[in-house]
Design a protein around this motif. Structure first.
Motif, PDB file in Angstrom:
ATOM      1  N   TRP A 154       0.876  -1.168   0.000  1.00 24.41           N
ATOM      2  CA  TRP A 154       0.000   0.000   0.000  1.00 24.41           C
ATOM      3  C   TRP A 154       0.912   1.217   0.000  1.00 24.41           C
ATOM      4  CZ3 TRP A 154      -3.869  -1.335   4.505  1.00 24.41           C
ATOM      5  CH2 TRP A 154      -4.622  -2.456   4.152  1.00 24.41           C
ATOM      6  N   MET A 155       0.813   2.033  -1.032  1.00 19.30           N
ATOM      7  CA  MET A 155       1.720   3.167  -1.185  1.00 19.30           C
ATOM      8  C   MET A 155       1.006   4.494  -0.950  1.00 19.30           C
ATOM      9  SD  MET A 155       3.775   1.636  -4.395  1.00 19.30           S
ATOM     10  CE  MET A 155       2.735   0.239  -4.769  1.00 19.30           C
ATOM     11  N   LYS A 156       1.350   5.115   0.176  1.00 17.30           N
ATOM     12  CA  LYS A 156       0.901   6.460   0.536  1.00 17.30           C
ATOM     13  C   LYS A 156       1.810   6.923   1.658  1.00 17.30           C
ATOM     14  CE  LYS A 156      -2.756   9.339   2.149  1.00 17.30           C
ATOM     15  NZ  LYS A 156      -3.211   9.712   3.405  1.00 17.30           N
ATOM     16  N   ASP A 157       2.536   7.992   1.431  1.00 14.96           N
ATOM     17  CA  ASP A 157       3.495   8.475   2.428  1.00 14.96           C
ATOM     18  C   ASP A 157       4.431   7.343   2.843  1.00 14.96           C
ATOM     19  OD1 ASP A 157       2.116  10.916   2.358  1.00 14.96           O
ATOM     20  OD2 ASP A 157       0.784  10.290   3.976  1.00 14.96           O
ATOM     21  N   GLY A 158       5.034   6.683   1.877  1.00 13.52           N
ATOM     22  CA  GLY A 158       5.852   5.510   2.134  1.00 13.52           C
ATOM     23  C   GLY A 158       5.061   4.269   1.765  1.00 13.52           C
ATOM     24  N   THR A 159       5.660   3.121   1.994  1.00 10.93           N
ATOM     25  CA  THR A 159       5.019   1.857   1.628  1.00 10.93           C
ATOM     26  C   THR A 159       4.717   1.035   2.868  1.00 10.93           C
ATOM     27  OG1 THR A 159       6.168   1.813  -0.495  1.00 10.93           O
ATOM     28  CG2 THR A 159       5.288  -0.271   0.297  1.00 10.93           C
ATOM     29  N   LYS A 160       3.495   0.559   2.940  1.00  6.32           N
ATOM     30  CA  LYS A 160       3.088  -0.391   3.978  1.00  6.32           C
ATOM     31  C   LYS A 160       2.919  -1.722   3.266  1.00  6.32           C
ATOM     32  CE  LYS A 160       0.613   3.007   6.771  1.00  6.32           C
ATOM     33  NZ  LYS A 160       1.341   4.122   6.241  1.00  6.32           N
ATOM     34  N   GLY A 161       3.844  -2.649   3.506  1.00  8.34           N
ATOM     35  CA  GLY A 161       3.814  -3.923   2.808  1.00  8.34           C
ATOM     36  C   GLY A 161       3.552  -5.086   3.743  1.00  8.34           C
ATOM     37  N   PHE A 162       2.952  -6.142   3.193  1.00 10.30           N
ATOM     38  CA  PHE A 162       2.715  -7.346   3.985  1.00 10.30           C
ATOM     39  C   PHE A 162       2.612  -8.570   3.085  1.00 10.30           C
ATOM     40  CE2 PHE A 162      -1.428  -5.372   3.215  1.00 10.30           C
ATOM     41  CZ  PHE A 162      -2.191  -6.418   2.725  1.00 10.30           C
ATOM     42  N   TRP A 163       2.980  -9.707   3.671  1.00  7.18           N
ATOM     43  CA  TRP A 163       2.753 -11.010   3.044  1.00  7.18           C
ATOM     44  C   TRP A 163       1.375 -11.443   3.464  1.00  7.18           C
ATOM     45  CZ3 TRP A 163       5.807 -12.612  -0.668  1.00  7.18           C
ATOM     46  CH2 TRP A 163       7.118 -12.168  -0.693  1.00  7.18           C
TER      47      TRP A 163
END
Length: 171
Positions: A154-163
């Protein structure tokens, strides 16, 4: 709470649409549940996430299908230590309504590769707006069961990533 109610209404409508279109060959729809394991900086602030939703597939040509889903994701915030002050504080929980569309390719009958993108409407105490989603993955579809492993960013103000691990049932 309004988004949860919206999700219930959408799932109900999708259920009715599935019954009405049961005669369409190459179309499937159904519910899913998922677990999300944060990575990188996202892992520092959030615990394992959970999600539910509805997904649909439409066969296009030969081994290709269009896919889409709408869901609800919840990540509980962790208790973290502020490195400058040494004080502990709780990170606010993150809630999101992801809407994804994409394509699936079946190299063999039971196995598929997928690529989805879309948007996640973020909400919570410190969160608002939408994030762009990019999500590659691999899955197995056996009878009506659909099992998937993916990475989602998820890209907004940086990336929030998950498996993610996703299990669903398609009618």
């Amino acid at each position: 709470m309004n988004k949860f109610f919206l999700l219930i209404v959408v799932l109900f409508c999708l259920s009715i649409a599935q019954r009405a279109s049961a005669q369409l060959k190459g179309f499937s729809i159904g519910p899913y549940g998922e677990l999300a394991f944060p990575t990188g900086d996202f892992q520092k602030d959030f615990k394992t996430g959970v999600g539910v939703g509805a997904q649909a597939d439409i066969r296009l040509i030969k081994s290709w299908a269009a896919t889409g889903s709408i869901g609800y994701m919840y990540f509980r915030g962790k208790d973290v230590m502020d490195p400058t002050t040494g004080n502990e504080y709780k990170v606010p929980d993150l809630k999101a309504v992801p809407i994804r569309v994409g394509v699936k390719y079946r190299p063999i009958p039971l196995l598929y590769l997928k690529l989805e993108s879309g948007t996640a409407a973020l909400s919570g105490k410190n969160y608002s707006g939408s994030a762009f989603i990019l999500s590659p993955g691999v899955g197995l579809k056996i009878l009506g069961f659909d099992f998937q492993a993916k990475y989602e960013a998820w890209m907004k103000d940086g990336t929030k990533g998950f498996w993610g691990l996703k299990a669903g049932w398609n009618f």
